[in-house]
Every structure is written in structure tokens, then in C-alpha cells.
Design an enzyme around this catalytic site. Structure first.
Site, PDB file in Angstrom:
ATOM      1  CB  SER A   1      -0.951  -0.007   1.193  1.00 56.14           C
ATOM      2  OG  SER A   1      -0.236  -0.164   2.403  1.00 56.14           O
TER       3      SER A   1
ATOM      4  CG  HIS B   1      -3.559  -0.592  -2.461  1.00 55.06           C
ATOM      5  ND1 HIS B   1      -4.025   0.703  -2.417  1.00 55.06           N
ATOM      6  CD2 HIS B   1      -3.380  -0.952  -1.164  1.00 55.06           C
ATOM      7  CE1 HIS B   1      -4.104   1.110  -1.162  1.00 55.06           C
ATOM      8  NE2 HIS B   1      -3.719   0.113  -0.384  1.00 55.06           N
TER       9      HIS B   1
ATOM     10  CE  LYS C   1      -7.527   1.214   0.556  1.00 55.56           C
ATOM     11  NZ  LYS C   1      -7.010   0.246   1.504  1.00 55.56           N
TER      12      LYS C   1
HETATM   13  C1  LIG Z   1      -7.041   0.143   2.935  1.00 54.66           C
HETATM   14  C2  LIG Z   1      -6.476  -1.190   3.234  1.00 54.66           C
HETATM   15  C3  LIG Z   1      -7.110  -2.077   4.096  1.00 54.66           C
HETATM   16  C4  LIG Z   1      -8.306  -1.672   4.913  1.00 54.66           C
HETATM   17  O1  LIG Z   1      -9.449  -1.656   4.165  1.00 54.66           O
HETATM   18  P1  LIG Z   1     -10.657  -0.750   4.684  1.00 54.66           P
HETATM   19  O2  LIG Z   1     -11.823  -1.264   3.917  1.00 54.66           O
HETATM   20  O3  LIG Z   1     -10.310   0.644   4.362  1.00 54.66           O
HETATM   21  O4  LIG Z   1     -10.774  -1.018   6.152  1.00 54.66           O
HETATM   22  C5  LIG Z   1      -6.583  -3.334   4.242  1.00 54.66           C
HETATM   23  N1  LIG Z   1      -5.471  -3.696   3.597  1.00 54.66           N
HETATM   24  C6  LIG Z   1      -4.812  -2.861   2.784  1.00 54.66           C
HETATM   25  C7  LIG Z   1      -3.573  -3.324   2.091  1.00 54.66           C
HETATM   26  C8  LIG Z   1      -5.283  -1.577   2.589  1.00 54.66           C
HETATM   27  O5  LIG Z   1      -4.613  -0.727   1.814  1.00 54.66           O
END
Ligand SMILES: *Cc1c(COP(=O)(O)O)cnc(C)c1O
Length: 391
Positions: A178, A206, A238
């Protein structure tokens, strides 16, 4: 010390170390051009990689479902909160990812915690990449299993640490990291997991929507099935532009999670309208080859431009293109400077990233134009920015 005095002392220390965090106030929708803290800014820090968070078809699906189902789901999935849009979305996500079944969670953080706590106890073993997302770190800790961290993407080191044991073993990794944008050595991890009879879980927060021919993520790109990677976690907040997350895999795994994953059992189901909106955005993702191509062009444009400016980029072919500044003060100063130029890229500091690697985490979106990227590059070409990088 008075209990509040401790908090004040901590907050003061955060200020001194340039670690103090604060929210900014957005007054417009998630899109590259936004009003934030009263200023018009061109933003390069969202995870809305395909520009779907504010897409008319997604908004319309949300509104329609809200008319039909109201807003709150009213209960957990196992009580009476599981409605038709949830069911349809789970089926669509299973098909999309080429897995037998999928289970919706309210957030990715909760999905990660749910899986590790359901599968492992204190006699079991977790092997985690050192740069895993905080939610995976917490998921590993909260499971009570013995946690071994291996050097970032170092499958050789992982191979040495895996054991022959009757206890459950789980390898945990981000698909696309990330904060760095690079990709896990997923083929090697899958081979090691198979050899050691370990579970392998990939958090593709991602990669989903961005990688693979139909946007099904890193595992589609690497052509790995559920037997290679038995646990796939994807988030919906995302590239899919909505909110929530899912775990996809074999039916036995999903049914097991429904019986045991406490962060799924003991929480209210996401609003049905969010599931309906996600169904609409999923269709856009699947037909979104043109969006992914445009995004790739922007990534190449940015990388070429930044390299010409002599900026040190990371080994990333994804929309996450960090510029490492080192100290917290430098990262903050760089971010503040860009903001003075009308561009928002937030500074990312420890503990989100390791000490001494504070950075600008530039992210690109299909909603950006080549002109937007030119504007960012022009700002990075200014003397005052170069001085910050050179120090
Ligand atoms: C954003 C993210 C999460 C968390 O997801 P949310 O739905 O925002 O709680 C988990 N793992 C990774 C790698 C992330 O980037």
C-alpha cells in the site's frame, strides 16, 4: 501523573517529532479537483484509482437501492440484515475473482481480523511480510498465533522459516504494497504455501480493479487459482469506489468463516445500498479496460517525467508512486510546498512507513488527465521542491 496530562504530553511529543496528524475537511466529492480546507486543490493521494467513487451510474444505483431498502441494514448478516443486494454482490464477487464463494465484510480491516482469528489460535503460526498493511499486522497479533515477520518480498527467507508442523500455518501478504506500490512475489509464495501445507492469504486492496485483464487484481494477472491462493481479501473502498470488503475462496472456507469470524458475525451488515452501488461499480470495473489503459499511460508519464527530474522512484508499476523524502520534517515540508502550488499529496510518516522513510505517496487515478500529471511534474520541477529532495 493526571490521566489527561499523559495525553497532553503525548500530543506535545507528536508535535515536536512532526508526527502530529490531523484531518482535512473536504467539501466536494472524491475526485481529482476538490475543495479541501476551503482551497481548490488538484489531489494525488486518493485510492479511488478508477474514478468510480463519484461515478453517476454508481450514485444512481445507490439512490435506487436506498429508495427500495432504506439506509440502515438494521442487523448483522446472520440475524436479518442480509438482503438481496448483499447476496447478489457476494455472488458477483465470487464469479469476478474466480472463486467458489465470497463473504462481505464491513471494512477491509475487519475482514483481515476476521480471517486470522477464525483460522488460528495460540498454537498456530503466521508468517507476515515486514511491510504488510497495519490491518494485517493487527490481524496477526490479535489472532494470538506466533507471528514471524520476513523481510519484504523475501520468499527465500520465508522458505527457511516455514515449518513442518501439524499446527495451522498462514502466510499473510499485501498483493500490491500500500505504501510502496510494488507487488508480492506471489508465484513463489504460492509454491511455498503448497509445499508447507500452509494457508496463503493475499490482501489485494490495491490490486483489485487495477491489475488483471478484467480488473480482478493481482491473482488474475498472475493467473493463480483458489488452489494456489486459497484466501483472497479485496476491499471495495479503493478502486471499486464504494465501501466494505470481501473474502473469496473455497466454499468450505467461506462457510467456516460464517460460523467463526467474529468481526463478521457480531457487526451490522453494510447498508444494502452500498452493496447495490458496488454491483454497479463492479460492472464498470469489468468493462474498464480503457480506464486501466489510461491509468497505465499516466503511470508511465509520471515515471518518465519524474526520472527526468532526477527523482528517485520506487520499483512500482502500479498507481502508487511514492517519493521518499526520509525525515518527517522533509516529507511535511514537501507536502506543504505542493499545497502552496495548489496540489495535494499528503505526507506519509511512521508508523505507517518505517522510520526514516517518510514520503509523499503520489497516487494516480484514471480520473486524472495527462495535463493534471504535467501540472504535478511542473511543481516537482520547481527549485524549492528540488532543494527539499536534495537535503
Ligand atoms: C485500505 C487497506 C485495508 C483496509 O481496508 P478498509 O476497507 O479501508 O478497512 C486493508 N489492507 C490494505 C492493504 C489496505 O490498503
Amino acid at each position: 501523573m493526571d490521566k489527561f496530562a499523559k495525553l497532553h504530553a503525548f500530543l506535545q511529543q507528536q508535535q515536536q517529532q512532526q508526527l502530529y496528524r490531523r484531518t482535512r475537511l473536504a467539501e466536494t466529492a472524491q475526485q481529482p479537483r476538490r475543495i479541501i480546507d476551503g482551497k481548490a486543490l488538484l489531489t494525488f493521494c486518493s485510492n479511488d484509482y478508477l474514478g468510480l467513487a463519484n461515478h453517476p451510474a454508481v450514485i444512481q444505483a445507490f439512490q435506487q437501492a436506498a429508495n427500495e431498502y432504506g439506509v440502515g441494514s438494521g442487523a448483522a448478516h446472520l440475524v436479518n440484515g442480509h438482503s438481496k443486494p448483499h447476496q447478489q454482490l457476494e455472488e458477483a464477487l465470487a464469479e469476478f475473482t474466480g472463486r467458489a464463494q465470497a463473504l462481505l465484510f464491513s471494512t477491509g480491516y475487519m475482514a483481515n481480523i476476521g480471517v486470522t482469528n477464525a483460522l488460528l489460535g495460540r498454537h498456530d503460526f503466521i508468517y507476515a511480510d515486514k511491510l504488510n498493511h497495519a490491518s494485517l499486522v493487527d490481524a496477526a497479533l490479535l489472532s494470538g498465533a506466533k507471528v514471524t515477520r520476513y523481510a519484504h518480498n523475501d520468499s527465500a527467507q520465508l522458505a527457511k522459516r516455514l515449518q513442518h508442523t501439524e499446527h495451522t500455518q498462514l502466510i499473510l501478504t499485501d498483493g500490491v504494497f500500500s505504501m510502496d506500490g510494488d507487488v508480492a512475489p506471489i508465484q513463489a509464495l504460492a509454491r511455498l504455501a503448497q509445499q508447507a501445507n500452509a494457508w496463503l492469504m493475499v490482501d489485494d486492496a490495491h490490486g483489485l480493479g487495477v491489475l488483471g485483464k478484467t480488473g480482478a487484481g493481482l491473482l488474475e494477472q498472475a493467473a493463480l487459482s483458489a488452489s494456489d491462493v486459497p484466501i483472497l481479501m479485496g476491499t471495495l473502498g479503493k478502486a471499486l469506489g464504494t465501501a466494505g470488503a470481501f473474502v473469496a475462496g473455497d466454499s468450505a472456507l467461506i462457510e467456516y468463516l460464517k460460523q467463526t469470524a467474529r468481526s463478521w458475525i457480531f457487526t451490522t451488515a453494510q447498508p444494502p445500498a452500498v452493496a447495490a452501488a458496488t454491483l454497479a461499480s463492479l460492472a464498470l470495473v469489468q468493462q474498464g479496460q480503457h480506464l486501466r489503459e489510461h491509468l497505465q499511460q499516466l503511470i508511465q508519464q509520471f515515471r518518465q517525467g519524474a526520472e527526468q527530474l532526477g527523482l528517485q522512484l520506487m520499483d512500482s508499476q502500479t498507481p502508487i508512486q511514492p517519493i521518499i523524502l526520509g525525515s518527517n520534517a522533509h516529507a511535511l515540508a514537501a507536502s506543504t510546498y505542493l499545497e502552496s502550488q495548489g496540489i495535494l499529496v499528503t505526507a506519509i510518516r511512521p508508523p505507517t512507513v518505517p522510520q526514516g522513510t517518510a514520503r509523499l505517496r503520489v497516487t494516480l487515478s484514471a480520473a486524472h488527465s495527462t495535463v493534471d500529471v504535467e501540472r504535478l511534474l511542473a511543481a516537482l520541477d520547481q527549485q524549492s521542491f528540488k532543494q527539499l529532495v536534495a537535503q
